[in-house]
Design a protein around this motif. Structure first.
Motif, mmCIF file in Angstrom:
data_model
loop_
_atom_site.group_PDB
_atom_site.id
_atom_site.type_symbol
_atom_site.label_atom_id
_atom_site.label_comp_id
_atom_site.label_asym_id
_atom_site.label_seq_id
_atom_site.Cartn_x
_atom_site.Cartn_y
_atom_site.Cartn_z
ATOM 1 N N PHE A 103 0.880 -1.004 0.190
ATOM 2 C CA PHE A 103 0.017 -0.025 -0.040
ATOM 3 C C PHE A 103 0.706 1.466 -0.169
ATOM 4 N N GLN A 104 2.064 1.196 -0.271
ATOM 5 C CA GLN A 104 3.055 2.216 -0.508
ATOM 6 C C GLN A 104 2.995 3.231 0.714
ATOM 7 N N GLU A 105 2.915 2.723 1.828
ATOM 8 C CA GLU A 105 2.865 3.659 3.045
ATOM 9 C C GLU A 105 4.314 4.075 3.256
ATOM 10 N N SER A 106 4.502 5.531 3.437
ATOM 11 C CA SER A 106 5.639 5.954 3.676
ATOM 12 C C SER A 106 6.342 6.089 4.971
ATOM 13 N N ASP A 107 7.553 6.197 5.114
ATOM 14 C CA ASP A 107 8.160 6.448 6.637
ATOM 15 C C ASP A 107 7.290 7.645 7.210
ATOM 16 N N LEU A 108 7.154 8.699 6.414
ATOM 17 C CA LEU A 108 6.576 9.758 7.100
ATOM 18 C C LEU A 108 4.912 9.582 7.600
ATOM 19 N N LEU A 109 4.272 8.723 6.788
ATOM 20 C CA LEU A 109 2.772 8.486 7.000
ATOM 21 C C LEU A 109 2.890 7.573 8.375
ATOM 22 N N ILE A 110 3.684 6.415 8.321
ATOM 23 C CA ILE A 110 3.888 5.603 9.507
ATOM 24 C C ILE A 110 4.265 6.371 10.915
ATOM 25 N N GLY A 111 5.063 7.483 10.909
ATOM 26 C CA GLY A 111 5.516 8.240 11.793
ATOM 27 C C GLY A 111 4.306 8.964 12.024
ATOM 28 N N ARG A 112 3.558 9.668 11.456
ATOM 29 C CA ARG A 112 2.138 10.258 11.785
ATOM 30 C C ARG A 112 1.145 9.354 12.456
ATOM 31 N N LYS A 113 1.143 8.318 12.071
ATOM 32 C CA LYS A 113 0.099 7.293 12.453
ATOM 33 C C LYS A 113 0.637 6.882 13.947
ATOM 34 N N THR A 114 1.916 6.560 14.243
ATOM 35 C CA THR A 114 2.266 6.051 15.350
ATOM 36 C C THR A 114 2.147 7.177 16.233
ATOM 37 N N ALA A 115 2.512 8.568 15.984
ATOM 38 C CA ALA A 115 2.254 9.510 17.127
ATOM 39 C C ALA A 115 0.951 9.815 17.384
ATOM 40 N N PHE A 116 -0.100 9.687 16.370
ATOM 41 C CA PHE A 116 -1.340 10.207 16.347
ATOM 42 C C PHE A 116 -2.192 9.156 17.519
ATOM 43 N N ALA A 117 -1.757 7.823 16.830
ATOM 44 C CA ALA A 117 -2.362 6.706 17.800
ATOM 45 C C ALA A 117 -2.086 6.846 19.305
ATOM 46 N N LEU A 118 -0.694 7.128 19.412
ATOM 47 C CA LEU A 118 -0.310 6.997 21.020
ATOM 48 C C LEU A 118 -1.134 8.076 21.570
ATOM 49 N N LYS A 119 -1.138 9.347 21.013
ATOM 50 C CA LYS A 119 -1.908 10.378 21.674
ATOM 51 C C LYS A 119 -3.438 10.216 21.958
ATOM 52 N N ALA A 120 -3.793 9.358 20.864
ATOM 53 C CA ALA A 120 -5.275 8.959 21.223
ATOM 54 C C ALA A 120 -5.551 8.057 22.059
ATOM 55 N N GLY A 121 -4.525 7.557 22.589
ATOM 56 C CA GLY A 121 -4.613 6.549 23.797
ATOM 57 C C GLY A 121 -4.453 4.870 23.536
ATOM 58 N N LEU A 122 -4.008 4.736 22.306
ATOM 59 C CA LEU A 122 -3.837 3.329 22.028
ATOM 60 C C LEU A 122 -2.299 2.969 22.226
ATOM 61 N N GLY A 123 -2.013 1.928 22.283
ATOM 62 C CA GLY A 123 -0.801 1.319 22.494
ATOM 63 C C GLY A 123 -0.278 0.941 21.277
ATOM 64 N N VAL A 124 0.969 1.140 20.766
ATOM 65 C CA VAL A 124 1.216 0.992 19.241
ATOM 66 C C VAL A 124 2.570 0.020 19.146
ATOM 67 N N ILE A 125 2.581 -0.896 18.030
ATOM 68 C CA ILE A 125 3.867 -1.582 17.723
ATOM 69 C C ILE A 125 4.124 -1.065 16.296
ATOM 70 N N LEU A 126 5.295 -0.614 16.328
ATOM 71 C CA LEU A 126 5.795 -0.076 15.168
ATOM 72 C C LEU A 126 6.658 -1.161 14.512
ATOM 73 N N CYS A 127 6.248 -1.372 13.398
ATOM 74 C CA CYS A 127 7.008 -2.619 12.830
ATOM 75 C C CYS A 127 8.133 -2.085 11.827
ATOM 76 N N VAL A 128 9.439 -2.849 11.787
ATOM 77 C CA VAL A 128 10.420 -2.249 10.995
ATOM 78 C C VAL A 128 10.955 -3.588 10.567
ATOM 79 N N GLY A 129 11.878 -3.467 9.336
ATOM 80 C CA GLY A 129 12.504 -4.531 8.937
ATOM 81 C C GLY A 129 13.157 -4.263 7.524
ATOM 82 N N GLU A 130 14.143 -5.030 7.121
ATOM 83 C CA GLU A 130 14.713 -4.790 5.952
ATOM 84 C C GLU A 130 14.467 -5.749 4.827
ATOM 85 N N SER A 131 14.322 -5.417 3.414
ATOM 86 C CA SER A 131 14.057 -6.483 2.647
ATOM 87 C C SER A 131 15.357 -7.489 2.168
ATOM 88 N N LEU A 132 15.358 -8.479 1.576
ATOM 89 C CA LEU A 132 16.513 -9.060 1.424
ATOM 90 C C LEU A 132 17.475 -8.446 0.452
#
Ligand code: PGA
Length: 249
Positions: A103-132
């Motif tokens: 879904f072509q989510e960018s690092d920037l959008l993922i950062g916005r989601k992480t910060a917003f969801a935490l502020k909204a009271g959710l716990g967040v698991i941020l997934c990271v990982g390298e391709s082959l």
């Protein structure tokens, strides 16, 4: 810090199927040790039904697999952290590799989601990982650091107690090819060092989960590794029998 045992159900299970599996899971996890927390990331459409049946699986917290970083608005096809909470979810995933690649989510959008969801009271698991290809080019560390830097860019450190990172090498997700202990140790050490640098002294409080072809027969070894504070499980989380075996490993 509690050990986090997380299930990512992806696009599997209707509401009814979800409640059946969760109820079975609740029975199997009735004596879950105090130092473990189980979270199941269900599809959006199963969340409300599962939320209403919570009494049947008190050992299990519910989460959503994605959210949009706004309270409400003209965002067709998206749902907000407040909607997730209202439906009974207390956690959300951000930046799963399938969201990044399909879904072509960018690092920037993922950062916005992480910060917003935490502020909204959710716990967040941020997934990271390298391709082959990234790993083969020797880019493991820069890729993980870029994803963490962007993912955490706007996060207020007060929310760190309900934040965790999942290290999921793209080449190990859904492939049956699990990362070896040396690979897991190396990547988790990179992530831990980044968190320690960024949050001077508090980086050790943040859980780092491993994800990618975790099964009942490898979970115990993985959970015993340094800097591994939990697992994020896809395929093997769909049946209560195999996921409870992992959660109790
Ligand atoms: P898998 O998925 O356990 O099926 O490899 C892990 C994930 O995508 O979170």
């Amino acid at each position: 810090m509690k050990l986090l045992l997380a299930a990512n159900w992806k696009m599997y299970k209707t509401g009814e199927e979800a409640v059946l599996t969760l109820t079975d899971l609740g029975r199997r996890l009735s004596s879950l040790p105090e130092d473990r927390q189980v979270i199941v990331f269900v599809p959006f459409t199963a969340l409300a039904q599962a939320g209403q049946a919570r009494a049947a699986f008190p050992a299990v917290s519910l989460g959503a697999q994605n959210c949009y970083p706004a309270e409400e608005g003209a965002f067709t096809g998206e749902i907000s952290p407040a909607m997730i909470r209202a439906a009974g979810g207390t956690w959300v995933l951000a930046g799963h590799s399938e969201r990044r690649s399909l879904f072509q989510e960018s690092d920037l959008l993922i950062g916005r989601k992480t910060a917003f969801a935490l502020k909204a009271g959710l716990g967040v698991i941020l997934c990271v990982g390298e391709s082959l290809p990234e790993r083969e080019r020797g880019d493991l560390q820069p890729v993980l650091e870029r994803q963490l830097e962007a993912g955490l860019a706007a996060v207020d450190p007060v929310f760190l107690p309900r934040f965790a990172v999942a290290y999921e090498p793209v080449w190990a997700i859904g492939t049956g090819r699990v990362a070896g202990p040396a690979e897991i140790l190396e990547s988790h050490a990179v992530i831990r060092a980044f968190l320690e640098r960024k949050y001077a002294g508090r980086g050790g409080e943040i859980g780092i989960l491993y994800g990618g072809s975790v099964k009942p027969d490898n979970a115990g070894t993985i959970l015993g590794l340094d800097n591994v504070n939990g697992v994020l499980v896809g395929g093997a989380s769909l049946q209560a029998e195999s996921f409870s075996a992992i959660a109790l490993a």
